[in-house]
Design a protein around this motif. Structure first.
Motif, short mmCIF file in Angstrom:
data_model
loop_
_atom_site.label_atom_id
_atom_site.label_comp_id
_atom_site.label_asym_id
_atom_site.label_seq_id
_atom_site.Cartn_x
_atom_site.Cartn_y
_atom_site.Cartn_z
N GLY A 14 70.29 -63.98 -21.67
CA GLY A 14 71.26 -63.36 -20.77
C GLY A 14 70.85 -61.95 -20.36
O GLY A 14 71.69 -61.06 -20.23
N GLY A 15 69.55 -61.73 -20.16
CA GLY A 15 69.08 -60.47 -19.56
C GLY A 15 69.30 -60.52 -18.05
O GLY A 15 70.00 -61.41 -17.54
N ILE A 16 68.67 -59.62 -17.34
CA ILE A 16 68.82 -59.59 -15.88
C ILE A 16 68.34 -60.92 -15.28
O ILE A 16 68.99 -61.48 -14.38
N GLY A 17 67.24 -61.46 -15.81
CA GLY A 17 66.70 -62.71 -15.28
C GLY A 17 67.64 -63.89 -15.52
O GLY A 17 67.90 -64.69 -14.62
N GLY A 18 68.13 -64.03 -16.74
CA GLY A 18 69.02 -65.15 -17.06
C GLY A 18 70.31 -65.10 -16.25
O GLY A 18 70.75 -66.12 -15.69
N LEU A 35 73.04 -69.11 -22.77
CA LEU A 35 72.98 -68.93 -24.22
C LEU A 35 72.22 -67.65 -24.52
O LEU A 35 71.05 -67.53 -24.18
N GLU A 36 72.87 -66.69 -25.15
CA GLU A 36 72.24 -65.40 -25.46
C GLU A 36 72.28 -65.19 -26.97
O GLU A 36 73.32 -65.35 -27.60
N LEU A 48 66.16 -48.18 -13.51
CA LEU A 48 65.42 -49.30 -12.95
C LEU A 48 65.29 -49.04 -11.46
O LEU A 48 66.25 -48.64 -10.80
N GLN A 49 64.09 -49.24 -10.92
CA GLN A 49 63.92 -49.12 -9.47
C GLN A 49 64.00 -50.51 -8.87
O GLN A 49 63.39 -51.44 -9.40
N ALA A 160 64.90 -68.05 -19.78
CA ALA A 160 64.80 -66.64 -19.38
C ALA A 160 64.79 -65.80 -20.64
O ALA A 160 65.54 -64.83 -20.78
N ASP A 161 63.93 -66.21 -21.59
CA ASP A 161 63.96 -65.59 -22.92
C ASP A 161 62.92 -64.50 -23.11
O ASP A 161 62.57 -64.17 -24.25
N GLY A 292 61.70 -65.17 -14.98
CA GLY A 292 61.74 -63.78 -15.46
C GLY A 292 60.53 -63.46 -16.33
O GLY A 292 59.45 -64.04 -16.17
N ALA A 303 56.96 -51.54 -10.60
CA ALA A 303 58.43 -51.60 -10.72
C ALA A 303 58.98 -52.89 -10.11
O ALA A 303 59.92 -52.88 -9.33
N VAL A 307 62.82 -57.24 -10.55
CA VAL A 307 62.88 -57.70 -9.16
C VAL A 307 62.34 -59.13 -9.04
O VAL A 307 62.94 -59.99 -8.41
P1 FAD Z 1 64.70 -59.68 -20.94
O1 FAD Z 1 65.34 -58.48 -20.36
O2 FAD Z 1 63.69 -59.51 -22.03
O3 FAD Z 1 65.85 -60.64 -21.43
C1 FAD Z 1 65.63 -61.73 -22.30
C2 FAD Z 1 66.98 -62.09 -22.92
O4 FAD Z 1 66.85 -63.30 -23.65
C3 FAD Z 1 67.46 -61.03 -23.92
O5 FAD Z 1 68.81 -60.77 -23.69
C4 FAD Z 1 67.21 -61.69 -25.27
O6 FAD Z 1 68.12 -61.26 -26.27
C5 FAD Z 1 67.41 -63.15 -24.93
N1 FAD Z 1 66.66 -64.08 -25.79
C6 FAD Z 1 65.36 -63.97 -26.17
N2 FAD Z 1 65.00 -65.02 -26.93
C7 FAD Z 1 66.11 -65.81 -27.03
C8 FAD Z 1 66.38 -67.05 -27.69
N3 FAD Z 1 65.42 -67.67 -28.40
N4 FAD Z 1 67.63 -67.58 -27.61
C9 FAD Z 1 68.59 -66.96 -26.87
N5 FAD Z 1 68.40 -65.77 -26.23
C10 FAD Z 1 67.17 -65.21 -26.31
N6 FAD Z 1 61.43 -53.78 -13.52
C11 FAD Z 1 61.82 -53.46 -12.26
O7 FAD Z 1 62.11 -54.36 -11.46
N7 FAD Z 1 61.89 -52.15 -11.85
C12 FAD Z 1 61.59 -51.12 -12.70
O8 FAD Z 1 61.67 -49.94 -12.32
C13 FAD Z 1 61.18 -51.43 -14.04
N8 FAD Z 1 60.86 -50.43 -14.90
C14 FAD Z 1 60.50 -50.74 -16.17
C15 FAD Z 1 60.18 -49.71 -17.05
C16 FAD Z 1 59.79 -49.98 -18.36
C17 FAD Z 1 59.43 -48.84 -19.29
C18 FAD Z 1 59.72 -51.34 -18.80
C19 FAD Z 1 59.32 -51.67 -20.21
C20 FAD Z 1 60.04 -52.38 -17.92
C21 FAD Z 1 60.43 -52.11 -16.60
N9 FAD Z 1 60.75 -53.13 -15.69
C22 FAD Z 1 61.11 -52.81 -14.42
C23 FAD Z 1 60.64 -54.57 -16.08
C24 FAD Z 1 62.01 -55.18 -16.40
O9 FAD Z 1 62.67 -54.40 -17.35
C25 FAD Z 1 61.84 -56.60 -16.94
O10 FAD Z 1 60.90 -57.31 -16.16
C26 FAD Z 1 63.16 -57.37 -16.91
O11 FAD Z 1 64.16 -56.68 -17.60
C27 FAD Z 1 62.99 -58.78 -17.49
O12 FAD Z 1 64.25 -59.44 -17.55
P2 FAD Z 1 64.39 -60.84 -18.28
O13 FAD Z 1 65.84 -61.18 -18.21
O14 FAD Z 1 63.41 -61.80 -17.76
O15 FAD Z 1 63.94 -60.58 -19.79
#
Ligand code: FAD
Length: 413
Positions: A14-18, A35-36, A48-49, A160-161, A292, A303, A307
């Motif tokens: 449940g991050g931004i991607g999920g 499921l988070e 975040l940009q 989206a983990d 994601g 950045a 996105v």
């Molecule tokens: P995550 O945010 O990692 O979410 C994964 C989720 O899944 C988490 O909530 C986790 O708890 C959950 N999870 C993991 N495993 C399991 C499991 N087995 N069962 C259930 N839940 C689980 N991006 C931009 O677009 N612009 C920016 O300016 C930018 N700046 C950044 C700066 C830094 C320093 C960093 C490190 C990253 C930056 N990013 C930026 C990238 C961006 O933060 C990530 O690409 C984005 O947050 C990914 O989202 P996500 O939901 O895919 O993954």
């Protein structure tokens, strides 16, 4: 046993991607469960940009006004040399908005995540906490996410983990790749920087040898966000404990007054070691698909990490809508269409981000050369961003050309 009624789609994470995936598919009329593993939904409080290729999609979802009210629309992105402070080049973000039709915005991560969470709640997404998914299974006309408390079945499971995705093991035996760089972040009330020489209307990136420093205002200018990134000598030496605060202090000693003045405001109790993964070109196994960071964790120099996750969600949901008929969704068709375009685009972003990082961190003669190239760039030359900021491609044929000279490696590598 799962969490109640069957759903069309199970989203793991449940991050931004999920949340983006859950929202996009719910808006197309599907029943979605997220499921988070964490006890609550949330994001760490830093900036975040989000570029026009993202705000365009947020607009389609009816969220642009809300995120605009929470974010900041900077006037420029300014690149400066981190040693002597010289302005090297600039992106005029008013002109960017005119050119692409949507704004370039900076926003508190928790504000973007919170907007998606409210939208998911409002749309009826079933949001479940405290569930860590440990395995995946294919099923007849569907797939199953397995966890300690039971099994969740959907016609599709979207994983989206994140960077250390469990689901990715179904598709690849690759591991996260350490860049030996580490990021420190810090978002503080603006008063704390008011007396410093900061530019509240710009995103400023100071690029230096083996380090860089990013600064921008957040939340209507009430907060100021900074990111300090550097190569860790301890990481290069193979030590376990790397990226520690003593290394932060040492990495920026030769930088400009503007950079050094901001450093004391960084959070020193946590840091982010920067990993990405090699691009993979297949994200779909049966009815399980990656999205994601699980699919395409980048180094963050362009950045585009969050996105790209939002683009994934939009692209899949558009194909789902196109392939929904009287018999329901043609999931195999929708996943194939998604898999045909997204890995190709994200491969370009991942490899360009690596090259971009090298360019930023040059020293000596290469630094001089880089500065000359950037100085010579016309402010309104969009060669480097047209392929990113334009409308998100739904098919490989719609993918914009890379800037000239691209043949797997960007021209400035
Ligand atoms: P995550 O945010 O990692 O979410 C994964 C989720 O899944 C988490 O909530 C986790 O708890 C959950 N999870 C993991 N495993 C399991 C499991 N087995 N069962 C259930 N839940 C689980 N991006 C931009 O677009 N612009 C920016 O300016 C930018 N700046 C950044 C700066 C830094 C320093 C960093 C490190 C990253 C930056 N990013 C930026 C990238 C961006 O933060 C990530 O690409 C984005 O947050 C990914 O989202 P996500 O939901 O895919 O993954």
């Amino acid at each position: 046993v799962g969490h109640g009624r069957d759903v069309d789609v199970v989203v793991v994470g449940g991050g931004i991607g999920g949340l983006a995936n859950a929202l996009a598919l719910t808006l197309k009329g599907l029943r979605v469960r997220v499921l988070e593993q964490a006890h609550e939904f949330g994001e760490v409080g830093a900036g975040l940009q989000i570029a026009p290729n993202c705000t365009r999609i947020l607009d389609r979802w009816g969220l642009l006004d809300e995120v605009t009210s929470l974010g900041v629309l900077p006037e420029s992105i300014v690149m400066r040399d981190a040693i002597d402070g010289e302005v090297l080049t600039r992106l005029d973000l008013r002109d960017v908005e005119r050119r692409y039709g949507f704004p370039y915005m900076v926003i508190h991560r928790s504000d973007l995540h919170g907007t998606l969470l409210r939208a998911c709640r409002g749309a009826g997404v079933d949001l479940v906490n405290d569930v860590a998914v440990t395995g995946y299974e294919q099923a007849a006309d569907g797939a199953v996410a397995v966890h300690a408390g039971g099994r969740e079945r959907g016609a599709v499971v979207m994983a989206a983990d994140g960077l250390r995705s469990v689901a990715r093991r179904l598709l690849s035996d690759d591991e996260p790749v350490s860049s030996a760089y580490v990021a420190y972040r810090g978002a503080v009330p603006f008063e704390q920087v008011a007396r410093l020489d900061v530019q509240p209307k710009d995103v400023v990136v100071h690029v230096g040898p083996r380090c860089h420093f990013v600064q921008y205002a957040l939340r209507h200018g009430e907060m100021f966000n900074q990111v300090a990134v550097f190569e860790s000598p301890k990481a290069l030496a193979g030590e376990e404990e790397w990226g520690t605060p003593d290394e932060l202090d040492a990495a920026f000693t030769a930088t400009s007054e503007q950079v050094r003045a901001g450093l004391p405001l960084m959070w020193r109790d946590r840091w982010w070691r920067m990993f990405d993964r090699d691009p993979i070109d297949d994200w779909v196994r049966g009815r399980i698909a990656l999205t994601g960071d699980a699919a395409h964790p980048p180094l963050q120099y362009l950045a585009q990490g969050a996105v790209m996750a939002i683009e994934d969600a939009w692209v899949l949901s558009e194909h789902v809508a196109r392939l929904t008929g009287a018999a329901g969704v043609d999931w195999d068709g929708a996943l194939a269409a998604y898999n045909a375009v997204r890995p190709l685009h994200c491969r370009r972003v991942l490899t360009t981000a690596r090259a971009w990082g090298k360019l930023w961190h040059h020293d000596g003669e290469k630094r001089e050369w880089r500065n000359a190239v950037l100085r010579a760039r016309d402010v309104h030359d969009y060669t480097y961003v047209d392929w990113l900021f334009g409308p998100t491609a739904l098919t490989p044929g719609e993918l914009p050309p890379m800037f000239s000279g691209y043949d797997g490696e960007p021209v400035l590598a």
